[in-house]
Design an enzyme around this catalytic site. Structure first.
Site, PDB file in Angstrom:
ATOM      1  N   GLY A  35       0.780  -1.233   0.000  1.00  0.00           N
ATOM      2  CA  GLY A  35       0.000   0.000   0.000  1.00  0.00           C
ATOM      3  C   GLY A  35       0.808   1.276   0.000  1.00  0.00           C
ATOM      4  O   GLY A  35       0.281   2.326   0.359  1.00  0.00           O
ATOM      5  N   GLY A  36       2.068   1.246  -0.374  1.00  0.00           N
ATOM      6  CA  GLY A  36       2.867   2.463  -0.391  1.00  0.00           C
ATOM      7  C   GLY A  36       2.442   3.421  -1.490  1.00  0.00           C
ATOM      8  O   GLY A  36       1.765   3.029  -2.455  1.00  0.00           O
ATOM      9  N   ASN A  44       5.099  -3.457  -8.338  1.00  0.00           N
ATOM     10  CA  ASN A  44       5.618  -4.168  -7.171  1.00  0.00           C
ATOM     11  C   ASN A  44       6.262  -5.505  -7.509  1.00  0.00           C
ATOM     12  O   ASN A  44       7.110  -5.989  -6.767  1.00  0.00           O
ATOM     13  CB  ASN A  44       4.505  -4.393  -6.152  1.00  0.00           C
ATOM     14  CG  ASN A  44       4.314  -3.213  -5.226  1.00  0.00           C
ATOM     15  OD1 ASN A  44       4.400  -2.071  -5.649  1.00  0.00           O
ATOM     16  ND2 ASN A  44       4.053  -3.489  -3.961  1.00  0.00           N
ATOM     17  N   ARG A 187       9.066   5.666  -8.894  1.00  0.00           N
ATOM     18  CA  ARG A 187       8.051   5.512  -7.854  1.00  0.00           C
ATOM     19  C   ARG A 187       7.454   6.872  -7.484  1.00  0.00           C
ATOM     20  O   ARG A 187       6.253   6.984  -7.240  1.00  0.00           O
ATOM     21  CB  ARG A 187       8.677   4.833  -6.637  1.00  0.00           C
ATOM     22  CG  ARG A 187       7.690   4.424  -5.568  1.00  0.00           C
ATOM     23  CD  ARG A 187       6.762   3.313  -6.023  1.00  0.00           C
ATOM     24  NE  ARG A 187       5.801   2.987  -4.984  1.00  0.00           N
ATOM     25  CZ  ARG A 187       5.887   1.924  -4.199  1.00  0.00           C
ATOM     26  NH1 ARG A 187       6.885   1.069  -4.338  1.00  0.00           N
ATOM     27  NH2 ARG A 187       4.971   1.696  -3.282  1.00  0.00           N
ATOM     28  N   HIS A 263      11.198  -4.762   4.297  1.00  0.00           N
ATOM     29  CA  HIS A 263       9.777  -5.001   4.034  1.00  0.00           C
ATOM     30  C   HIS A 263       9.497  -5.488   2.616  1.00  0.00           C
ATOM     31  O   HIS A 263       8.446  -6.032   2.356  1.00  0.00           O
ATOM     32  CB  HIS A 263       9.013  -3.696   4.293  1.00  0.00           C
ATOM     33  CG  HIS A 263       7.534  -3.841   4.379  1.00  0.00           C
ATOM     34  ND1 HIS A 263       6.916  -4.722   5.247  1.00  0.00           N
ATOM     35  CD2 HIS A 263       6.524  -3.205   3.709  1.00  0.00           C
ATOM     36  CE1 HIS A 263       5.603  -4.629   5.116  1.00  0.00           C
ATOM     37  NE2 HIS A 263       5.344  -3.719   4.185  1.00  0.00           N
ATOM     38  N   TRP A 264      10.450  -5.291   1.700  1.00  0.00           N
ATOM     39  CA  TRP A 264      10.235  -5.638   0.290  1.00  0.00           C
ATOM     40  C   TRP A 264      11.020  -6.894  -0.072  1.00  0.00           C
ATOM     41  O   TRP A 264      11.963  -6.856  -0.868  1.00  0.00           O
ATOM     42  CB  TRP A 264      10.637  -4.471  -0.600  1.00  0.00           C
ATOM     43  CG  TRP A 264       9.690  -3.305  -0.534  1.00  0.00           C
ATOM     44  CD1 TRP A 264       8.474  -3.254   0.098  1.00  0.00           C
ATOM     45  CD2 TRP A 264       9.880  -2.008  -1.122  1.00  0.00           C
ATOM     46  NE1 TRP A 264       7.898  -2.019  -0.062  1.00  0.00           N
ATOM     47  CE2 TRP A 264       8.740  -1.235  -0.808  1.00  0.00           C
ATOM     48  CE3 TRP A 264      10.901  -1.440  -1.876  1.00  0.00           C
ATOM     49  CZ2 TRP A 264       8.591   0.096  -1.224  1.00  0.00           C
ATOM     50  CZ3 TRP A 264      10.764  -0.123  -2.297  1.00  0.00           C
ATOM     51  CH2 TRP A 264       9.624   0.625  -1.983  1.00  0.00           C
TER      52      TRP A 264
END
Length: 285
Positions: A35-36, A44, A187, A263-264
């Protein structure tokens, strides 16, 4: 990506249109993005598609509010959570595409939607992969976490900028040096859509009023699909300690932890991610 054929759909639902990209052939693998700011299905997971499309029909929806999908408004998010909206919209989308059963993978916000989908219609999800999913996790430390603060900060305090996007990415990953200026700029540019910005303000406000994500941890026992948890040990957004509840409550579950990873996971540890996901989804129950 250059050798892959990407098929694009716009699927009507009772909420609005959902944009879907597909590639590959084989068992269906639905992949839900995080959800970034500026996130979408293809952005993604684009680096993972060459490996996964050799084995699966990969279905990449843009979740409500993101990419080319419709934007829930303030009234929508006051009435229902983003996870509730997303779950219903995605099941309508899959029904329209004639997809009955499928493997399901989700990261962060998309992990929350994946959890909810597996809880509500467990007979449809054959195998489940979760990467630091929202909602199934109880924090041991203070909240909001460092990563959550960066997401909230991005569209506030003067609005988006490349500097703030670079700060956001540094918080999401263990070693930001593997993501250059081109990644930051791409991004950042994807985050500038005015309708996405308006949605994000409504989403953040609703998130605050609800006190965070839906408490999906309460119904983890409803998940029937064999489940693989993938987690970065150094995740500063949804921290590893929260995995303990899922390990205890999901009946058929395993956990793989990546050191020196944030997190990725799908980006930071791409090759291991591709191999683990392919192997796990290819196992026979």
């Amino acid at each position: 990506m250059t050798d892959l054929e990407l098929k694009h759909h716009r699927v009507a639902t009772s909420f609005g249109e959902i944009a879907v990209t597909e590639t590959g052939e084989g068992p269906v693998l639905v992949m839900l993005h995080g959800g970034g700011p500026g996130a979408s299905g293809v952005s993604n997971y684009r680096q993972n598609l060459p490996a996964l499309a050799r084995h699966f029909r990969v279905v990449l929806p843009d979740q409500p509010g993101f990419g080319a999908s419709y934007r829930p408004g303030e009234a929508d998010l006051e009435t229902r959570s983003i996870t509730e909206i997303t779950t219903d919209a995605l099941y309508q989308t899959l029904d329209s595409l004639g997809i009955d059963t499928f493997h399901l993978l989700g990261n962060s916000l998309g992990g929350a939607a994946a959890l909810a989908m597996a809880q509500q219609r467990p007979e449809r999800v054959t195998r489940l992969v979760l990467m630091a999913p929202g909602g199934g996790w109880l924090p041991f430390g203070p909240t909001p976490t460092e990563g959550q603060k960066e997401m909230f900060r991005y569209y506030n305090g003067g609005g988006p900028s490349e500097k703030k996007m670079a700060a956001f990415i540094r918080t999401m990953v263990f070693d930001h040096r593997q993501f250059g200026e081109d990644v930051v700029r791409a991004r950042y540019e994807a985050s500038l859509d005015e309708s996405h910005i308006a949605f994000y303000h409504h989403y953040n406000a609703a998130f605050g009023k609800r006190g965070g994500m839906d408490p999906l941890w309460r119904d983890l026992h409803k998940i029937k699909a064999p489940t693989l948890l993938l987690w970065g040990r150094d995740d500063r957004t949804i921290t590893l300690e929260g995995a303990q509840l899922m390990l205890k409550q999901i009946r058929d579950v395993q956990l793989h932890v990546f050191g020196r990873c944030g997190h990725w996971v799908q980006l930071e540890r791409q090759r291991e991610f591709d191999a683990l996901v392919t192997g796990f989804l290819g196992e026979r129950s």
